[in-house]
Design an enzyme around this catalytic site. Structure first.
Site, short mmCIF file in Angstrom:
data_model
loop_
_atom_site.label_atom_id
_atom_site.label_comp_id
_atom_site.label_asym_id
_atom_site.label_seq_id
_atom_site.Cartn_x
_atom_site.Cartn_y
_atom_site.Cartn_z
N GLU A 186 0.84 -1.21 0.00
CA GLU A 186 0.00 0.00 0.00
C GLU A 186 0.87 1.26 0.00
OE1 GLU A 186 -2.29 3.38 1.93
OE2 GLU A 186 -0.52 2.36 2.68
N ASP A 233 -8.07 1.37 8.03
CA ASP A 233 -6.72 1.94 7.93
C ASP A 233 -6.53 2.98 9.04
OD1 ASP A 233 -4.16 2.35 6.96
OD2 ASP A 233 -4.78 3.16 5.02
ZN LIG Z 1 0.76 4.63 5.60
#
Ligand SMILES: [Zn+2]
Ligand SMILES: *[C@@H]1O[C@H](CO)[C@@H](O)[C@H](O)[C@H]1NC(C)=O
Length: 373
Positions: A186, A233
Site C-alpha cells: 500500500e 486503515d
Molecule cells: Zn501509511
C-alpha cells in the site's frame, strides 16, 4: 436519508445484501480480544509489530503468521495468494514482489460465482522510510482486528449454515460469504503517486476483474462478487473520528455506527462513552462528503464499481508516518473496541443473531507452529 433507504432497498431486492441487527444478547456475545492484542506477547498483534517492507524477511514472517493463524485456528477458511511484482522508484531494474493474502469462507453449498461476499480489508506492508518504521496503526492493528473478527464469527457461521442446510433453506435464500483481504504494497516507496502506491490493491483489482466465473453465474467475476469492501486503515490511536465518506454506502456506515452505539450502551466497550468513533450516522445529503479526498487501497476497486466503506479517521492520527507509530503508542482499549465494532457489524451483515456463543466459551488459540511459505 432517502438515498440510504433506496440503496438498502435495492440491495435487498437484488438478493445481494442482507443485514439483520443483533439482539442485545448476541451483542454481548461478541468476543473480547483479551490479551491477544498485547503488544509484546499478544497472539494476534505482537507478531505483526515489526518492519514488513514488501519483499523483506519481515514481510514473509508476518505473512507466515497470517497463514499459520488461518490454517491452525480457522481451517474452514480457504486461503489464496495473489502475487505480482513491480519496479519501484527505489528498486532500479529489480522487481519487488507483492503478495496479497485472501481468506474466504463461503456457505458449504455455495457454487463458484454464485456467492456475494462481505470483504474486510487492511494492508499489512509497512513503509520503508523512516528505517525501522513499525506502522502499528498503519496497518498492523487493523490486520489484527480482522483476524479477531474472522475467528469470532467462524463457529457462528458453521452453526447458521448447518441450520440452513438441515431446514432445506439453501435453495430459497442466497446466503453470502465473507472474505478477509490482507494487502501488500500500500505504501509509497518514495512519494505517493498513482504509480508509487497501492501496488497490491491495483494488481488484485485488475486480476479479479479479468477472472471470469463460469457462464450463468450470478456474479461475473470475483470483483463483482464483493458486495461491500470495508477498508480499515490508521485505526488504533485514541479518540478517532471516522467520517461517512460516501453517500452510496452511508446506509452501511449508519449500521456500523448503530452497532457502536448499542455496544456502548450495553457497556461492552472500554473507551470513554463520550469518545464516539462514528459520529456521522445522521449526516444529510446536503452535508459535505469527503469521498474521493483520501487515496487508499479502495481506489482501484471503487474505480471498477465496488461499494466502499472506508474506516479511516479524519484527521489522521498524530503518529501517522512517524517513528512514533509503534506498539507503545497504540491505545489498546481503542484497538479492542474497533475489533468488537467491526465484528458486530460483520455479524449483523452475515445475519448471525442467535448463533454467537458467549465469549467465555470461545476456545483459546492453539499454539502456533512455524511453517515455511
Ligand atoms: Zn501509511
Ligand atoms: C505467492 O506467494 C506465496 C508467498 O510467498 C507463495 O507461497 C505462493 O506459492 C505464490 N503463488 C504463486 C502462484 O506464485
Amino acid at each position: 436519508m432517502i438515498i440510504s433507504r433506496v440503496v438498502g432497498l435495492l440491495g435487498l431486492l437484488s438478493g445481494a445484501v442482507a443485514y439483520k441487527t443483533l439482539s442485545d444478547d448476541s451483542l454481548r456475545d461478541i468476543a473480547d480480544p483479551g490479551d491477544d492484542f498485547d503488544i509484546k506477547n499478544g497472539a494476534l498483534l505482537a507478531p505483526i509489530l515489526q518492519p514488513r517492507v514488501p519483499g523483506t524477511p519481515g514481510s514473509t514472517a508476518v505473512l507466515t503468521h497470517f497463514v499459520n493463524f488461518f490454517q491452525k485456528s480457522l481451517p474452514e477458511w480457504e486461503l489464496s495468494f495473489q502475487n505480482s511484482s513491480s519496479k519501484t522508484p527505489l528498486s532500479g531494474n529489480d522487481e519487488v514482489p507483492f503478495r496479497n493474502l485472501i481468506a474466504t469462507r463461503d456457505p458449504p453449498w455455495a457454487q463458484q460465482g454464485h456467492v456475494g461476499r462481505l470483504a474486510l480489508v487492511a494492508h499489512y506492508d509497512s513503509k520503508i522510510d523512516p528505517p525501522g518504521f513499525i506502522g502499528a496503526i498503519d496497518s498492523a492493528a487493523p490486520c489484527a482486528m480482522l483476524m479477531h473478527a474472522a475467528r469470532s464469527l467462524d463457529a457462528a457461521l458453521t452453526k447458521k449454515w448447518a441450520a440452513m442446510e438441515s431446514d432445506g433453506e439453501t435453495e430459497l435464500e442466497e446466503a453470502g460469504g465473507i472474505q478477509i483481504i490482507l494487502l501488500d504494497g500500500e505504501e509509497a516507496f518514495k512519494v505517493w503517486t498513482h504509480d508509487d502506491s497501492i501496488y497490491g490493491a491495483r494488481s488484485l483489482a485488475e486480476e479479479w476483474e479479468q477472472t471470469m466465473h463460469p457462464a450463468a453465474s450470478t456474479y461475473r467475476t470475483p470483483l463483482d462478487a464483493i458486495d461491500l469492501f470495508v477498508l480499515l486503515d490508521l485505526l488504533g490511536s485514541a479518540k478517532p473520528t471516522v467520517p461517512s465518506f460516501f453517500r452510496t454506502t452511508h446506509w452501511a456506515y449508519s449500521n456500523m455506527a448503530a452497532a457502536e452505539a448499542r455496544l456502548r450502551s450495553l457497556k461492552q466497550l472500554e473507551t470513554a462513552p463520550a469518545d464516539v468513533f462514528l459520529r456521522e450516522a445522521n449526516k444529510k445529503e446536503t452535508d459535505r462528503w469527503l469521498g474521493g479526498a483520501i487515496e487508499d487501497d479502495h481506489i482501484p476497486f471503487q474505480a471498477r464499481g465496488v461499494d466502499i466503506l472506508h474506516m479511516i479517521p479524519a484527521p489522521f492520527p498524530a503518529v501517522w508516518h512517524k517513528m512514533t507509530d509503534d506498539g507503545e503508542h497504540l491505545d489498546i482499549p481503542t484497538v479492542k473496541d474497533w475489533a468488537k465494532i467491526v465484528t458486530a457489524f460483520a455479524a449483523e451483515w452475515m445475519e448471525l443473531d442467535g448463533y454467537l456463543s458467549p465469549p467465555k466459551k470461545r476456545n483459546a488459540m492453539p499454539e502456533l507452529d512455524r511453517t515455511e511459505l
